[in-house]
Design an enzyme around this catalytic site. Structure first.
Site, PDB file in Angstrom:
ATOM      1  N   VAL A  37      -0.712 -12.599 -27.859  1.00  0.00           N
ATOM      2  CA  VAL A  37       0.661 -12.412 -28.299  1.00  0.00           C
ATOM      3  C   VAL A  37       1.048 -13.521 -29.280  1.00  0.00           C
ATOM      4  O   VAL A  37       0.674 -14.679 -29.092  1.00  0.00           O
ATOM      5  CB  VAL A  37       1.588 -12.427 -27.060  1.00  0.00           C
ATOM      6  CG1 VAL A  37       3.041 -12.553 -27.460  1.00  0.00           C
ATOM      7  CG2 VAL A  37       1.362 -11.169 -26.234  1.00  0.00           C
ATOM      8  N   ASP A  66      -2.023 -14.356 -18.839  1.00  0.00           N
ATOM      9  CA  ASP A  66      -2.608 -15.489 -19.569  1.00  0.00           C
ATOM     10  C   ASP A  66      -1.769 -15.794 -20.810  1.00  0.00           C
ATOM     11  O   ASP A  66      -1.447 -14.914 -21.600  1.00  0.00           O
ATOM     12  CB  ASP A  66      -4.045 -15.122 -19.974  1.00  0.00           C
ATOM     13  CG  ASP A  66      -4.790 -16.310 -20.578  1.00  0.00           C
ATOM     14  OD1 ASP A  66      -4.201 -17.018 -21.414  1.00  0.00           O
ATOM     15  OD2 ASP A  66      -5.957 -16.495 -20.220  1.00  0.00           O
ATOM     16  N   THR A  84      -2.521 -17.226 -23.517  1.00  0.00           N
ATOM     17  CA  THR A  84      -3.149 -16.997 -24.812  1.00  0.00           C
ATOM     18  C   THR A  84      -3.489 -15.527 -25.005  1.00  0.00           C
ATOM     19  O   THR A  84      -4.074 -15.142 -25.998  1.00  0.00           O
ATOM     20  CB  THR A  84      -4.452 -17.810 -24.967  1.00  0.00           C
ATOM     21  OG1 THR A  84      -5.388 -17.357 -23.986  1.00  0.00           O
ATOM     22  CG2 THR A  84      -4.199 -19.290 -24.814  1.00  0.00           C
ATOM     23  N   GLU A  85      -3.160 -14.692 -24.028  1.00  0.00           N
ATOM     24  CA  GLU A  85      -3.453 -13.275 -24.165  1.00  0.00           C
ATOM     25  C   GLU A  85      -2.152 -12.462 -24.140  1.00  0.00           C
ATOM     26  O   GLU A  85      -1.428 -12.436 -25.123  1.00  0.00           O
ATOM     27  CB  GLU A  85      -4.488 -12.841 -23.116  1.00  0.00           C
ATOM     28  CG  GLU A  85      -5.803 -13.613 -23.337  1.00  0.00           C
ATOM     29  CD  GLU A  85      -6.988 -13.156 -22.502  1.00  0.00           C
ATOM     30  OE1 GLU A  85      -6.884 -12.148 -21.780  1.00  0.00           O
ATOM     31  OE2 GLU A  85      -8.033 -13.819 -22.572  1.00  0.00           O
ATOM     32  N   MET A  86      -1.785 -11.859 -23.007  1.00  0.00           N
ATOM     33  CA  MET A  86      -0.645 -10.945 -23.016  1.00  0.00           C
ATOM     34  C   MET A  86       0.665 -11.605 -22.587  1.00  0.00           C
ATOM     35  O   MET A  86       1.734 -11.046 -22.766  1.00  0.00           O
ATOM     36  CB  MET A  86      -0.973  -9.728 -22.164  1.00  0.00           C
ATOM     37  CG  MET A  86      -2.232  -9.045 -22.671  1.00  0.00           C
ATOM     38  SD  MET A  86      -2.885  -7.834 -21.530  1.00  0.00           S
ATOM     39  CE  MET A  86      -2.758  -6.376 -22.557  1.00  0.00           C
TER      40      MET A  86
END
Lengths: 257, 299
Positions: free
Chosen positions: B44, B86, B88-90
């Protein structure tokens, strides 16, 4: 993942059928095999892995980072020479505690038995089967060396003549000379005799592999000379076979659950 | 069946991310064998992680069930929990995801069909996604067809395979499987000589044991044609760079695998033609049908 199927042969039924009223002889025992590892008198466990702390007969210091080997064809032989073969095999992996214990073998008539097993596979087992669990453990031997399976993978580091750390991969397979077609083989699986044991109730056979033996007797092994690419090395495989004759000892028998 | 279809829909749906901007498939896209083509995946707001996205196939055969490059997560069901929250992810929260799905025009019915109740929670979401992931099976590469006797390898591919299996040359099979282990991985952790010192400790970060520093899970060699760049940090853009690494680029360190035997000379020292043949063989492990399978595309 271990599949140890116990097939009790007909002779058991014969044993059961007699002496029903006297009550002796019909008692049943079970046996399990527990593998431990040592460097001469010092025990080796997981926690010794990766530390350069062992000295071989050639005076080279080394570590162990991996130790996996295959056990098959466990045979119990009673006093009258009848054999009770135990189907199945066990891939011992010192980094996996659960692999150190070969599940109990049940329903054995009490008594004295000579116990033996094979280190590695005999040729029938080695070439006629497709063992999915061993395949997924990448335990195979390449077709160009005849196929089949590894017997042992012993790996680690040693300090070489230049005083630098170097890897070694002491991999035992069936000896093969691949420089010729057809391939020339020599059998290198090892029959290990543990001697006679008296089986009553639930016995755990504690079997120890002395890893130092692989480097010692009768051939003093030089890691400087033989450290890697040993699978296609016929002479090295024969040397492993000779040194492997006395690596296993029956250390003790303890009651188990 | 309903569980798989639901899992597939969730996998491709950006609803799982905080601002509805990215889905699992953005970092695990079918055309890249369910990986992506970036060195580091972007979550994101374009936030970068520090690992290369992993391709997803044949996950049901990872018997030890240690997932991620460093084995940090046990089981696919647990794995599916991680990306959603996470940072660094969603970057989402489960409460938020549950609310969005519960108020969605379609999802309550789909959960009803799959689980017998329209109640939506993180466990069910993870379960459905894991079910879908287990259906991602890749088994129709040229080499698979060769093993089934349906096609022949070219002399180059054949020779490349011999190099791969030869302890004195490539010696790749001890870690990356073989014709007998066509997952093309042992799913075990090794240090394959990428660095002298480690910025990413890999398995060592998870176990806390310095003897595990610099060890990462052996990746499968299937579908390399679609999964560049390579290694846990995506440092190699091409298969040639990977082969050069094993041939002459090895770096020594305390935890390097003993099988990286010629580290003193930089590697196994393959000839130019051996390198080309090895590459041809590696490419024969790529499965065109897998990345084009309509059952795995965005529903």
């Amino acid at each position: 993942m271990n599949k140890h199927f116990v097939f009790i042969t007909i002779f058991l039924m014969v044993l059961f059928s007699c002496n029903e009223d006297t009550g002796d002889n019909v008692s049943i025992a079970s046996v399990s095999l527990n593998f431990s590892h040592s460097w001469d008198d010092a025990p080796i466990t997981n926690s010794d892995f990766n530390i350069i702390k062992f000295t071989n007969a050639n005076g080279e210091v080394l570590s162990i980072t991996k130790l996996r080997y295959l056990i098959s064809r466990i045979i119990l032989e009673n006093a009258s020479g009848e054999t009770l073969p135990i189907n199945g095999y066990n891939l011992v992996d010192v980094s996996k505690n659960e692999s150190l214990l070969f599940r109990p073998i049940n329903n054995i008539p009490q008594g004295d038995y000579k116990v033996s097993f094979l280190f590695g596979f005999n040729n029938e087992d080695n070439y006629n089967n497709n063992y999915l669990d061993l395949n997924s453990a990448s335990w195979n031997v390449p077709e160009q060396l005849g196929g089949g399976y590894h017997y042992m993978q012993l790996e680690g580091k040693f300090i070489d003549n230049d005083l630098t750390e170097k890897g070694y991969a002491y991999h035992a397979i069936r000896a093969v000379d691949a420089s010729k077609q057809p391939l020339k083989f020599e059998d290198t699986f090892i029959k290990v005799n543990l001697g006679t044991v008296n089986l009553t109730n639930h016995a755990q056979l504690n079997i120890d592999m002395n890893v130092a033996e692989w480097f010692k007797n009768p051939i003093v092994w030089s890691l400087e000379e033989r450290n890697n690419m040993l699978m296609p090395n016929f002479e090295a495989q024969i040397a492993m076979f000779k040194n492997g004759q006395n690596v296993f000892k029956l250390k003790s028998i303890t009651p188990s659950k | 069946m309903e569980g798989i279809a639901l899992g597939e829909k969730l996998f491709f749906d950006p609803v799982l991310s905080i601002d509805n901007s990215i889905s699992c498939a953005d970092c695990h896209a079918p055309e890249f064998a369910f990986s992506d083509n970036r060195q580091f995946s972007e979550g994101v707001n374009g936030t970068q992680g520090n690992r290369n996205s992993m391709p997803l196939f044949n996950l049901a055969w990872n018997y030890d069930e240690h997932f991620f490059w460093d084995g940090n997560t046990f089981s696919l069901e647990h794995q599916a929990f991680v990306p959603v929250t996470d940072s660094t992810e969603m970057k989402s929260t489960w409460i938020d995801v549950q609310n969005k799905l519960q108020n969605h025009p379609e999802y309550p019915t789909l959960f009803e069909n799959a689980f017998g109740s329209s109640n939506i929670d993180s466990t069910r979401i993870a379960k459905a996604i894991a079910q879908f992931e287990r259906t991602l099976i890749s088994s129709n590469s040229k080499f698979d067809q060769f093993l089934l006797g349906e096609t022949d390898l070219s002399p180059q591919e054949q020779n490349g395979f011999s190099i791969f299996m030869d302890e004195a040359r490539g010696d790749c099979f001890h870690c990356h499987g073989s014709d007998k282990n066509p997952l093309w991985t042992d799913n075990i952790f090794h240090n394959n000589g990428l660095d002298e010192t480690f910025t990413d400790l890999g398995l060592g970060r998870v176990t806390g044991d310095p003897a595990d520093n610099g060890k990462f899970k052996t990746p499968s060699l299937r579908n390399l044609a679609y999964t560049a760049p390579y290694m846990h940090d995506g440092r190699f853009a091409t298969i040639d760079e990977v082969i050069n690494h094993y041939s002459e680029g090895l770096k020594n360190s305390a935890t390097i695998d003993p099988l990286m035997k010629k580290v003193g000379q930089g590697g196994v020292g393959l000839t130019t033609s051996d390198k080309a043949d090895l590459k041809a063989f590696l490419l024969s492990l790529s499965d065109y049908d897998f990345i084009n399978n309509p059952a795995f595309l965005n529903p």
